[in-house]
Design an enzyme around this catalytic site. Structure first.
Site, short mmCIF file in Angstrom:
data_model
loop_
_atom_site.label_atom_id
_atom_site.label_comp_id
_atom_site.label_asym_id
_atom_site.label_seq_id
_atom_site.Cartn_x
_atom_site.Cartn_y
_atom_site.Cartn_z
NE ARG A 1 4.62 2.89 -3.28
CZ ARG A 1 5.49 2.75 -2.87
NH1 ARG A 1 6.38 1.90 -2.52
NH2 ARG A 1 5.56 3.47 -1.32
CB SER B 1 0.29 8.21 -4.57
OG SER B 1 0.37 8.13 -2.83
CD GLU C 1 0.28 4.25 -6.30
OE1 GLU C 1 1.42 4.99 -5.72
OE2 GLU C 1 0.05 3.88 -5.39
P1 FAD Z 1 -7.72 -3.14 -4.79
O1 FAD Z 1 -8.18 -2.16 -5.01
O2 FAD Z 1 -8.38 -4.62 -5.33
O3 FAD Z 1 -6.98 -3.62 -6.28
C1 FAD Z 1 -5.81 -2.96 -6.66
C2 FAD Z 1 -5.18 -4.48 -7.61
O4 FAD Z 1 -4.28 -5.23 -7.54
C3 FAD Z 1 -5.94 -4.04 -8.95
O5 FAD Z 1 -5.39 -4.43 -9.85
C4 FAD Z 1 -6.49 -5.83 -8.65
O6 FAD Z 1 -7.09 -6.47 -9.89
C5 FAD Z 1 -5.38 -6.67 -8.23
N1 FAD Z 1 -5.69 -7.71 -6.87
C6 FAD Z 1 -6.82 -6.71 -5.64
N2 FAD Z 1 -6.71 -8.29 -5.17
C7 FAD Z 1 -6.05 -9.47 -5.65
C8 FAD Z 1 -5.68 -10.29 -5.40
N3 FAD Z 1 -6.16 -11.57 -4.41
N4 FAD Z 1 -5.12 -11.30 -6.87
C9 FAD Z 1 -4.96 -10.41 -7.73
N5 FAD Z 1 -4.94 -9.06 -8.27
C10 FAD Z 1 -5.40 -8.28 -6.89
N6 FAD Z 1 -0.62 1.62 -1.11
C11 FAD Z 1 0.67 1.84 -0.88
O7 FAD Z 1 1.45 1.18 -1.94
N7 FAD Z 1 1.60 3.44 0.82
C12 FAD Z 1 0.11 3.30 0.87
O8 FAD Z 1 1.05 4.00 2.33
C13 FAD Z 1 -0.92 3.46 0.53
N8 FAD Z 1 -1.79 4.65 1.30
C14 FAD Z 1 -2.81 4.67 0.43
C15 FAD Z 1 -3.53 5.32 1.44
C16 FAD Z 1 -4.83 5.43 1.06
C17 FAD Z 1 -5.59 6.33 1.82
C18 FAD Z 1 -5.73 5.22 1.11
C19 FAD Z 1 -7.31 4.81 0.22
C20 FAD Z 1 -4.68 4.05 -1.22
C21 FAD Z 1 -3.23 3.83 -0.54
N9 FAD Z 1 -2.29 2.85 -1.06
C22 FAD Z 1 -1.05 3.21 -0.33
C23 FAD Z 1 -2.90 2.49 -2.13
C24 FAD Z 1 -4.10 1.05 -1.78
O9 FAD Z 1 -3.83 1.06 -0.48
C25 FAD Z 1 -3.19 -0.51 -2.17
O10 FAD Z 1 -2.70 -0.30 -2.99
C26 FAD Z 1 -2.90 -1.45 -1.40
O11 FAD Z 1 -2.46 -2.31 -1.52
C27 FAD Z 1 -4.57 -1.99 -2.79
O12 FAD Z 1 -5.32 -2.95 -1.97
P2 FAD Z 1 -6.76 -3.48 -2.56
O13 FAD Z 1 -7.01 -4.82 -1.64
O14 FAD Z 1 -8.02 -2.30 -2.05
O15 FAD Z 1 -7.03 -4.06 -4.12
P1 NAP Z 2 6.46 12.02 2.83
O1 NAP Z 2 6.95 11.57 4.21
O2 NAP Z 2 5.97 14.27 3.59
O3 NAP Z 2 7.25 11.93 1.72
C1 NAP Z 2 6.77 12.48 0.43
C2 NAP Z 2 7.50 12.10 -0.49
O4 NAP Z 2 9.09 11.24 -0.33
C3 NAP Z 2 6.99 10.44 -0.42
O5 NAP Z 2 6.09 10.15 -1.52
C4 NAP Z 2 8.32 9.53 0.23
O6 NAP Z 2 8.97 8.05 -0.74
C5 NAP Z 2 9.75 10.27 -0.25
N1 NAP Z 2 10.14 10.19 0.83
C6 NAP Z 2 9.95 10.89 2.34
N2 NAP Z 2 11.40 11.02 3.04
C7 NAP Z 2 12.09 9.42 1.87
C8 NAP Z 2 13.18 9.19 2.85
N3 NAP Z 2 14.06 9.07 3.60
N4 NAP Z 2 14.11 8.13 2.07
C9 NAP Z 2 13.23 8.09 0.79
N5 NAP Z 2 11.72 8.30 0.72
C10 NAP Z 2 11.25 9.78 0.75
O7 NAP Z 2 5.10 11.08 2.74
P2 NAP Z 2 3.79 11.91 2.87
O8 NAP Z 2 3.65 11.50 1.56
O9 NAP Z 2 3.58 11.58 4.32
O10 NAP Z 2 3.50 9.70 3.11
C11 NAP Z 2 4.35 8.26 3.35
C12 NAP Z 2 4.75 7.35 3.28
O11 NAP Z 2 3.05 6.77 3.29
C13 NAP Z 2 5.06 7.06 1.88
O12 NAP Z 2 6.16 6.21 2.27
C14 NAP Z 2 4.53 6.68 1.08
O13 NAP Z 2 4.22 6.48 -0.29
C15 NAP Z 2 2.78 6.66 2.04
N6 NAP Z 2 1.80 6.30 1.10
C16 NAP Z 2 1.48 6.47 -0.31
C17 NAP Z 2 0.31 6.03 -1.01
C18 NAP Z 2 -0.22 5.66 -1.64
O14 NAP Z 2 -1.39 5.50 -2.01
N7 NAP Z 2 1.07 4.96 -2.48
C19 NAP Z 2 -0.74 6.94 0.10
C20 NAP Z 2 0.04 7.88 1.30
C21 NAP Z 2 0.93 7.62 2.06
P3 NAP Z 2 7.98 6.72 -1.55
O15 NAP Z 2 6.21 7.32 -1.49
O16 NAP Z 2 8.72 6.28 -1.52
O17 NAP Z 2 8.08 6.72 -0.14
#
Ligand code: FAD
Ligand code: NAP
Length: 334
Positions: free
Chosen positions: A161, A233, A329
């Site tokens: 991340r 998250s 995050e």
């Molecule tokens: P923004 O929120 O608009 O920006 C995020 C950051 O990126 C800011 O610092 C901004 O300045 C920068 N940025 C945006 N665009 C650019 C650009 N073109 N150039 C330079 N900098 C830029 N994240 C995960 O990793 N895994 C997930 O599974 C995941 N699930 C999510 C589920 C939900 C319901 C929500 C709400 C969020 C989730 N996220 C997840 C977080 C988010 O979706 C990601 O981080 C996504 O990439 C953000 O994209 P955005 O365009 O909305 O960025």
């Molecule tokens: P999940 O499957 O219930 O797992 C809980 C946590 O355990 C996750 O954070 C995941 O890490 C870790 N995990 C589970 N299985 C794993 C494996 N086999 N090896 C290594 N790590 C493992 O998670 P969930 O909440 O339902 O989400 C599903 C996926 O969507 C996850 O990958 C999660 O990161 C992603 N997600 C991200 C965001 C965001 O905003 N960043 C929001 C929603 C969902 P990781 O997070 O490293 O995968």
């Protein structure tokens, strides 16, 4: 440029926010103009889909909203497809498009909100796939120097991340496009329990079946940001040294954690928050989601202060109970 532009609907948490000035970036020819425009403001920042930001009521200076579009196949190599997508493309739509074209490899990252350009910033990941596993290079404009650069995946310094774009001084880089290397010899990634145990993925699953399963599971488990404000998250899963993990496990034998290739352990932040008693708990106008303790939600009418207060209470409590520091995050805009 638009003055006093309301961004309340441009951040998925749904926090009230007005940008002093907004510039919509739609094509590469605007980049030199943008680098000049930022000099007129004391501060500036880049905004994508607003799904990973926490915003204040007033955003001073210039906010650059990324909205350039376009997807193209650059080259067909023996081993991979080289695909370029512009930063303003919607991430999920791009993933769906690649599958329609028969370019597999992004299906585990379906339904992640936001734009293509933001995806490298925090090296998005889900269900066992991290973006860096598919990135060929990133085209980014240095807003301060007015120069376009192409960074290889290695030069982006991706980690969990995180990337050099996330660590750089805010407002330095505007990612213009991302180039993806999608494997021609595709292999399913099914190590996460929700996919491994999914009924539809038991016999020779296709990339499309994985995409559908990921969408279904996510819709079941996660609050839909169009209905319930959230930024996904709220904390990263802390990655701790083996010694710290052994101490934690000796005190909490049920702790959920995953061994990393470098010998460290990724502890499930959701488990820590749940065990500390915060799952489903509200404070002010925000609460931790009852099905997913890691997601903070807007109960209606939340303001920045509510978010920061609850985040801080959780961080202090988890530190006291488990000796683990939780790192936020979503990016906090100043
Ligand atoms: P923004 O929120 O608009 O920006 C995020 C950051 O990126 C800011 O610092 C901004 O300045 C920068 N940025 C945006 N665009 C650019 C650009 N073109 N150039 C330079 N900098 C830029 N994240 C995960 O990793 N895994 C997930 O599974 C995941 N699930 C999510 C589920 C939900 C319901 C929500 C709400 C969020 C989730 N996220 C997840 C977080 C988010 O979706 C990601 O981080 C996504 O990439 C953000 O994209 P955005 O365009 O909305 O960025
Ligand atoms: P999940 O499957 O219930 O797992 C809980 C946590 O355990 C996750 O954070 C995941 O890490 C870790 N995990 C589970 N299985 C794993 C494996 N086999 N090896 C290594 N790590 C493992 O998670 P969930 O909440 O339902 O989400 C599903 C996926 O969507 C996850 O990958 C999660 O990161 C992603 N997600 C991200 C965001 C965001 O905003 N960043 C929001 C929603 C969902 P990781 O997070 O490293 O995968």
């Amino acid at each position: 440029m638009l003055n006093n532009h309301d961004l309340s609907r441009c951040n998925t948490f749904g926090l009230p926010c007005v940008a002093q000035t907004l510039f919509k970036f739609e094509q590469v020819s605007q980049l030199p103009e943008l680098s000049t425009a930022i000099n007129e403001f004391a501060q500036h920042r880049v905004l994508g889909g607003g799904s990973n930001v926490i915003v204040p009521p007033n955003l001073p200076g210039l906010t650059i909203q990324v909205a350039n579009k376009g997807i193209r196949l650059l080259r067909e190599h023996d081993n991979f497809w080289l695909i370029e997508a512009c930063a303003g493309e919607v991430w999920h739509d791009f993933v769906a498009y690649t599958l329609e074209q028969g370019w597999y490899g992004l299906e585990n990252l379906a339904l992640i909100p936001g734009t293509v350009g933001a995806a490298p910033v925090q090296n998005i990941g889900a269900y066992g796939l991290e973006l860096d596993q598919r990135v060929h290079s990133v085209l980014a404009w240095n807003l301060l120097e007015g120069e376009l650069h192409e960074f290889s995946a290695e030069e982006c310094e991706f980690s969990y991340r995180d990337s050099m774009f996330k660590r750089a001084k805010s407002g330095t880089w505007l990612i213009v496009a991302v180039r993806f290397k999608l494997p021609r010899a595709w292999q399913p990634l099914l190590q996460y329990p929700d996919l491994r145990d999914h009924a539809s993925l038991q016999a020779a699953p296709t990339a499309k079946a994985i995409f559908d399963a990921v969408c279904e599971v996510r819709r079941t488990k996660l609050p839909d940001p169009t209905k319930v404000g959230n930024a996904g998250s709220f904390f990263k899963n802390p990655v701790v040294l083996a010694e710290q993990f052994e101490l934690l496990r000796s005190q909490h034998p049920n702790v959920v954690a995953y061994a990393q290739a470098d010998g460290k352990y990724k502890v499930a932040a959701g488990w820590l928050i749940d065990q500390a008693g915060w799952k489903g708990r509200a404070a002010g106008a925000v609460s931790m989601h009852p099905r997913q303790a890691l997601v903070m939600t807007n109960c209606g009418g939340a303001v920045l202060e509510d978010v920061l207060n609850l985040a801080q209470q959780i961080q202090v409590d988890v530190q006291q109970k488990f000796g683990v520091q939780l790192e936020q995050e979503p990016v906090l805009y100043a």
